[in-house]
Design an enzyme around this catalytic site. Structure first.
Site: not given
Lengths: 260, 69
Positions: A101, A162, A189, A210-211
């Site tokens: 990525k 995030g 997002g 992720n976040t």
């Protein structure tokens, strides 16, 4: 998930359309359980200098194995072509990963991608036989340029990394989805389950987050929610939603009423 | 012999191979990659590459990361 609807990326086939990051968890154990609950098969990992004073402390690979998950090395934190390319070449040497990525950031405050530099880095990496999934802005013109260069997946942001703001750009995402011949994944997002569903209903092929999981009050419960929401959104997309109308359309027959 | 590893200068009395260097720090070579003077060193050559005075090494590994730097 429906069995005959796999995600294809760079010739590989995946059951899950949810990709997850491995950062920002309380500890490695929680991360491992949450990732399992998410059903993800691809996990992003970062590359950093090893701590020479204590190299024996627990490592990511002690908790999630490259045998169980496809590791997707990323260039999070890279602001130049040179840093991004060096980082992914090192990642490839750790374990032979060609699927990567790419992100080349342009702004510290928003972590917005620098598309000029991203294009340059993508070209170098593809020339060097990497398969590049690319983090990008939601500009359909840049998205097409990246696809034409040979990127194997286009990953526009739905909102800043995030931020948890959800999908802020329906029209742009839809334009990118309609023109793309490679998978389009929302990368960044997502804040909660419905955001992921919306991304999938727009026709995205997958979502990377992720976040939203790692920093949730209960990451394991949230990982489950995200798995279900991506599946729900995909099914709704395939099911084909009814058109939006301004006026009502009753669901019960309008004949045979007792007042007739 | 002064060698910069991950941005810090280390002093070694004798020359040594990358394999020996990793052993000295207790690092499992299967979990890292090494860049020497901006060039990736193939894992298969760690025992043959001898580090020189003034070399700059980067030794990296995978950490948790995702959509955030």
């Amino acid at each position: 998930m429906i069995d005959d609807d796999p995600l294809f990326v760079a010739g590989r086939q995946f059951r899950s359309r949810l990709l997850v990051g491995t950062g920002k968890y309380k500890d490695f154990s929680e991360m491992a359980v949450a990732i399992k609950a998410s059903g993800a098969q691809i996990v992003t990992v970062a590359i950093r200098r090893i701590n020479l004073t204590d190299p024996t402390k627990p490592m990511l690979v002690d908790y999630i194995s490259p045998k169980d998950y496809i590791f997707l090395p990323n260039t999070a934190g890279c602001f130049t072509v040179d840093d991004a390319v060096r980082t992914l070449r090192l990642a490839r040497e750790i374990g032979g990963w060609n699927l990567v990525k790419l992100e080349v950031l342009g702004d510290q405050k928003s972590l917005y991608p620098n598309m000029i530099e991203t294009l340059k880095a993508a070209e170098i990496l593809i020339e060097d036989e990497f398969q590049v999934m690319v983090y990008c802005t939601d500009d359909p013109v840049f998205a097409k340029k990246l696809e034409n260069l040979g990127c194997c997946a286009i990953m526009p942001l739905g909102a800043p990394i995030g931020s948890g703001l959800g999908i802020q750009n329906y029209m742009n995402i839809r334009l990118i989805v309609e023109q793309a011949k490679v998978p389009v994944l929302i990368d960044a997002g997502v804040g909660t389950a419905s955001d992921a569903t919306i991304a999938m209903e727009l026709g995205c092929d997958g979502v990377l987050m992720n976040t939203a999981i790692a920093q949730a009050k209960n990451p394991i419960v949230m990982a489950n929610a995200m798995r279900l929401s991506v599946e729900a959104g995909r099914l709704a997309y395939l099911g084909g939603r009814i058109p939006k109308k301004f006026y009502t359309n009753p669901s019960s027959p309008v004949t045979g009423l007792i007042s007739e | 012999m002064l060698v910069t590893i991950n941005g810090k200068i280390h002093n070694f009395k004798t020359s040594l191979s990358l394999e020996a260097l990793l052993k000295e720090f207790g690092i499992d070579h299967s979990k890292v990659a090494i860049e020497r003077n901006l060039e990736i060193v193939p894992k298969s050559t760690y025992d043959q590459i001898i580090i020189n005075d003034g070399d700059k090494l980067e030794i990296v590994y995978f950490i948790g990361g995702g959509a955030l730097s």
